[in-house]
Design a protein around this motif. Structure first.
Motif, PDB file in Angstrom:
ATOM      1  N   SER A  54      23.548   4.077  -1.093  1.00 12.92           N
ATOM      2  CA  SER A  54      23.400   5.189  -0.163  1.00 12.92           C
ATOM      3  C   SER A  54      22.213   5.005   0.779  1.00 12.92           C
ATOM      4  O   SER A  54      22.220   5.476   1.908  1.00 12.92           O
ATOM      5  N   ASN A  55      21.172   4.306   0.339  1.00 13.52           N
ATOM      6  CA  ASN A  55      19.992   4.116   1.172  1.00 13.52           C
ATOM      7  C   ASN A  55      19.648   2.634   1.234  1.00 13.52           C
ATOM      8  O   ASN A  55      19.215   2.047   0.257  1.00 13.52           O
ATOM      9  N   LEU A  56      19.868   2.036   2.401  1.00 12.90           N
ATOM     10  CA  LEU A  56      19.602   0.612   2.568  1.00 12.90           C
ATOM     11  C   LEU A  56      18.266   0.341   3.240  1.00 12.90           C
ATOM     12  O   LEU A  56      17.974  -0.786   3.620  1.00 12.90           O
ATOM     13  N   LYS A  57      17.448   1.384   3.377  1.00 10.03           N
ATOM     14  CA  LYS A  57      16.159   1.234   4.046  1.00 10.03           C
ATOM     15  C   LYS A  57      15.302   0.182   3.363  1.00 10.03           C
ATOM     16  O   LYS A  57      14.716  -0.696   4.022  1.00 10.03           O
ATOM     17  N   ASN A  58      15.220   0.243   2.046  1.00 10.54           N
ATOM     18  CA  ASN A  58      14.426  -0.733   1.306  1.00 10.54           C
ATOM     19  C   ASN A  58      15.020  -2.132   1.406  1.00 10.54           C
ATOM     20  O   ASN A  58      14.290  -3.133   1.381  1.00 10.54           O
ATOM     21  N   THR A  59      16.337  -2.205   1.522  1.00 12.70           N
ATOM     22  CA  THR A  59      17.004  -3.498   1.618  1.00 12.70           C
ATOM     23  C   THR A  59      16.605  -4.227   2.891  1.00 12.70           C
ATOM     24  O   THR A  59      16.268  -5.415   2.866  1.00 12.70           O
ATOM     25  N   TRP A  60      16.646  -3.513   4.022  1.00 14.98           N
ATOM     26  CA  TRP A  60      16.248  -4.131   5.287  1.00 14.98           C
ATOM     27  C   TRP A  60      14.780  -4.545   5.246  1.00 14.98           C
ATOM     28  O   TRP A  60      14.403  -5.600   5.772  1.00 14.98           O
ATOM     29  N   LYS A  61      13.961  -3.729   4.622  1.00 12.27           N
ATOM     30  CA  LYS A  61      12.535  -4.051   4.526  1.00 12.27           C
ATOM     31  C   LYS A  61      12.316  -5.339   3.760  1.00 12.27           C
ATOM     32  O   LYS A  61      11.563  -6.220   4.197  1.00 12.27           O
TER      33      LYS A  61
ATOM     34  N   LEU B 171      12.707  -2.781  -6.827  1.00 11.87           N
ATOM     35  CA  LEU B 171      13.671  -2.525  -7.901  1.00 11.87           C
ATOM     36  C   LEU B 171      13.342  -1.217  -8.611  1.00 11.87           C
ATOM     37  O   LEU B 171      14.236  -0.435  -8.951  1.00 11.87           O
ATOM     38  N   HIS B 172      12.049  -0.982  -8.810  1.00 13.10           N
ATOM     39  CA  HIS B 172      11.624   0.262  -9.448  1.00 13.10           C
ATOM     40  C   HIS B 172      11.954   1.468  -8.561  1.00 13.10           C
ATOM     41  O   HIS B 172      12.438   2.495  -9.051  1.00 13.10           O
ATOM     42  N   ARG B 173      11.680   1.338  -7.265  1.00 15.67           N
ATOM     43  CA  ARG B 173      11.957   2.442  -6.338  1.00 15.67           C
ATOM     44  C   ARG B 173      13.444   2.779  -6.284  1.00 15.67           C
ATOM     45  O   ARG B 173      13.834   3.945  -6.219  1.00 15.67           O
ATOM     46  N   ASP B 174      14.277   1.735  -6.293  1.00 16.28           N
ATOM     47  CA  ASP B 174      15.722   1.949  -6.196  1.00 16.28           C
ATOM     48  C   ASP B 174      16.378   2.177  -7.551  1.00 16.28           C
ATOM     49  O   ASP B 174      17.601   2.330  -7.633  1.00 16.28           O
ATOM     50  N   LYS B 175      15.566   2.149  -8.604  1.00 14.96           N
ATOM     51  CA  LYS B 175      16.062   2.342  -9.970  1.00 14.96           C
ATOM     52  C   LYS B 175      17.162   1.339 -10.305  1.00 14.96           C
ATOM     53  O   LYS B 175      18.226   1.676 -10.824  1.00 14.96           O
ATOM     54  N   ILE B 176      16.884   0.076  -9.968  1.00 15.88           N
ATOM     55  CA  ILE B 176      17.831  -1.005 -10.223  1.00 15.88           C
ATOM     56  C   ILE B 176      17.286  -1.891 -11.334  1.00 15.88           C
ATOM     57  O   ILE B 176      16.117  -2.270 -11.328  1.00 15.88           O
ATOM     58  N   LYS B 177      18.134  -2.213 -12.284  1.00 14.41           N
ATOM     59  CA  LYS B 177      17.743  -3.081 -13.379  1.00 14.41           C
ATOM     60  C   LYS B 177      18.071  -4.537 -13.028  1.00 14.41           C
ATOM     61  O   LYS B 177      18.941  -4.802 -12.193  1.00 14.41           O
TER      62      LYS B 177
ATOM     63  N   ARG C 258      19.701 -13.257  -2.408  1.00 15.75           N
ATOM     64  CA  ARG C 258      21.024 -13.176  -2.997  1.00 15.75           C
ATOM     65  C   ARG C 258      21.129 -12.023  -3.997  1.00 15.75           C
ATOM     66  O   ARG C 258      21.982 -11.155  -3.857  1.00 15.75           O
ATOM     67  N   GLY C 259      20.234 -11.979  -4.988  1.00 20.34           N
ATOM     68  CA  GLY C 259      20.336 -10.947  -6.010  1.00 20.34           C
ATOM     69  C   GLY C 259      20.226  -9.540  -5.459  1.00 20.34           C
ATOM     70  O   GLY C 259      21.149  -8.744  -5.556  1.00 20.34           O
ATOM     71  N   TYR C 260      19.085  -9.220  -4.861  1.00 22.15           N
ATOM     72  CA  TYR C 260      18.848  -7.867  -4.341  1.00 22.15           C
ATOM     73  C   TYR C 260      19.607  -7.641  -3.037  1.00 22.15           C
ATOM     74  O   TYR C 260      20.330  -6.654  -2.882  1.00 22.15           O
ATOM     75  N   GLY C 261      19.450  -8.567  -2.082  1.00 20.56           N
ATOM     76  CA  GLY C 261      20.026  -8.371  -0.755  1.00 20.56           C
ATOM     77  C   GLY C 261      21.531  -8.258  -0.749  1.00 20.56           C
ATOM     78  O   GLY C 261      22.094  -7.269  -0.243  1.00 20.56           O
TER      79      GLY C 261
ATOM     80  N   TYR D 203      28.951  -3.206   3.350  1.00 22.55           N
ATOM     81  CA  TYR D 203      29.475  -4.033   4.436  1.00 22.55           C
ATOM     82  C   TYR D 203      30.488  -5.085   3.988  1.00 22.55           C
ATOM     83  O   TYR D 203      31.129  -5.722   4.826  1.00 22.55           O
ATOM     84  N   GLY D 204      30.598  -5.287   2.680  1.00 19.28           N
ATOM     85  CA  GLY D 204      31.494  -6.329   2.195  1.00 19.28           C
ATOM     86  C   GLY D 204      30.753  -7.645   1.999  1.00 19.28           C
ATOM     87  O   GLY D 204      29.652  -7.850   2.527  1.00 19.28           O
ATOM     88  N   GLY D 205      31.379  -8.554   1.255  1.00 20.51           N
ATOM     89  CA  GLY D 205      30.725  -9.800   0.887  1.00 20.51           C
ATOM     90  C   GLY D 205      30.390 -10.708   2.053  1.00 20.51           C
ATOM     91  O   GLY D 205      29.300 -11.273   2.118  1.00 20.51           O
ATOM     92  N   ILE D 206      31.307 -10.867   3.010  1.00 25.37           N
ATOM     93  CA  ILE D 206      31.091 -11.805   4.118  1.00 25.37           C
ATOM     94  C   ILE D 206      29.900 -11.389   4.969  1.00 25.37           C
ATOM     95  O   ILE D 206      29.025 -12.207   5.289  1.00 25.37           O
ATOM     96  N   ILE D 207      29.852 -10.121   5.358  1.00 21.71           N
ATOM     97  CA  ILE D 207      28.745  -9.629   6.180  1.00 21.71           C
ATOM     98  C   ILE D 207      27.432  -9.728   5.409  1.00 21.71           C
ATOM     99  O   ILE D 207      26.394 -10.105   5.969  1.00 21.71           O
ATOM    100  N   ALA D 208      27.475  -9.393   4.129  1.00 17.93           N
ATOM    101  CA  ALA D 208      26.264  -9.462   3.297  1.00 17.93           C
ATOM    102  C   ALA D 208      25.740 -10.896   3.227  1.00 17.93           C
ATOM    103  O   ALA D 208      24.527 -11.141   3.312  1.00 17.93           O
ATOM    104  N   ILE D 209      26.642 -11.849   3.082  1.00 17.59           N
ATOM    105  CA  ILE D 209      26.252 -13.262   3.024  1.00 17.59           C
ATOM    106  C   ILE D 209      25.609 -13.692   4.336  1.00 17.59           C
ATOM    107  O   ILE D 209      24.562 -14.355   4.345  1.00 17.59           O
ATOM    108  N   LEU D 210      26.207 -13.309   5.464  1.00 18.06           N
ATOM    109  CA  LEU D 210      25.691 -13.700   6.779  1.00 18.06           C
ATOM    110  C   LEU D 210      24.317 -13.090   7.049  1.00 18.06           C
ATOM    111  O   LEU D 210      23.412 -13.768   7.546  1.00 18.06           O
ATOM    112  N   ILE D 211      24.158 -11.804   6.722  1.00 15.38           N
ATOM    113  CA  ILE D 211      22.877 -11.134   6.961  1.00 15.38           C
ATOM    114  C   ILE D 211      21.764 -11.782   6.147  1.00 15.38           C
ATOM    115  O   ILE D 211      20.673 -12.069   6.660  1.00 15.38           O
ATOM    116  N   THR D 212      22.030 -12.017   4.878  1.00 12.16           N
ATOM    117  CA  THR D 212      20.992 -12.602   4.019  1.00 12.16           C
ATOM    118  C   THR D 212      20.733 -14.059   4.380  1.00 12.16           C
ATOM    119  O   THR D 212      19.600 -14.544   4.234  1.00 12.16           O
TER     120      THR D 212
END
Length: 230
Positions: A8-15, A73-79, A154-157, A165-174
């Motif tokens: 729902s929130n990709l702000k941390n991802t772009w950062k 990871l802590h902020r996004d509550k991701i293990k 790869r892991g987080y991004g 966005y789907g796998g292809i777009i995610a791969i290209l962005i990262t």
């Protein structure tokens, strides 16, 4: 992927995708200014000292990135298991990762290097075995870099981006973000990193395992270091 993360929130991802290259640039600029001050503007001495300090700069960058990853990871509550750190299929992932690493290395050495390094290489972060800190560079490249880079890009991004966005777009962005991290090695190395990042992204989307990706990245780095030595 099991235990799907909340997208729902990709702000941390772009950062975190921008931070690796931005942090490396910042560290390099700050250290260059320090050298300019202490060496009284001697361009040749500054260049030599900066080149010798590249392994330290990279090691500091990777260490800080791992700390930043833990914070995000802590902020996004991701293990960790949600970004691919799992025990299931460990041996299979090691084998697939190792084979992938060998294939990537051979593609880079015999196909990509001859094409892209002619475009532009030899940046400030280019390394050779004559560097006084080569051992630290080798250890950092084989141990720290694969863990930090694969966990972030790869892991987080990809884990965060592909749910929206789907796998292809995610791969290209990262892959683009990964290539920017190699700005200090020249435009040719950035293009190679773009292709390698895409391969590693495909591997992660396929296996959903950091074991496979880290194994592949470690082997590519190890073979590259050995090539520099011999």
């Amino acid at each position: 992927m099991e235990n799907q993360v909340n997208n729902s929130n990709l702000k941390n991802t772009w950062k975190i995708l921008i931070l690796p290259s931005a942090l490396l640039l910042l560290i390099t600029i700050v250290y260059s200014l320090y050298l300019a001050f202490t060496l009284k503007g001697d361009g040749a001495a500054i260049g030599t000292e900066l080149s010798n300090s590249v392994p330290f700069i990279l090691s500091i960058n990777y260490a800080l990135l791992l700390l930043i990853l833990l914070i995000f990871l802590h902020r996004d509550k991701i293990k960790f298991r949600q970004i691919g750190f799992r025990s299931r299929g460990f041996k299979t992932d090691i084998i697939i990762g190792a084979v992938s690493g060998i294939v990537i290395f051979l593609v880079v050495k015999f196909l990509l290097n001859p094409i892209f390094l002619n475009i532009g290489g030899g940046g400030i972060f280019s390394m050779n075995r004559d560097n006084s800190s080569f051992l630290l560079y080798a250890v950092s490249s084989v141990v720290l870099a694969p863990f930090a880079q694969e966990s972030i890009f790869r892991g987080y991004g990809i884990t965060k981006l592909q749910t929206r966005y789907g796998g292809i777009i995610a791969i290209l962005i990262t892959a683009v973000s990964f290539s920017l991290l190699h700005f200090g090695e020249g435009i040719g190395s950035m293009l190679i990193a773009l292709v390698v990042g895409s391969f590693l992204g495909i591997l992660f989307v396929w296996r959903k395992s950091m074991t496979a990706n880290i194994a592949a990245s470690v082997l590519v780095s190890l073979l590259t270091v050995l090539m520099l030595i011999f």
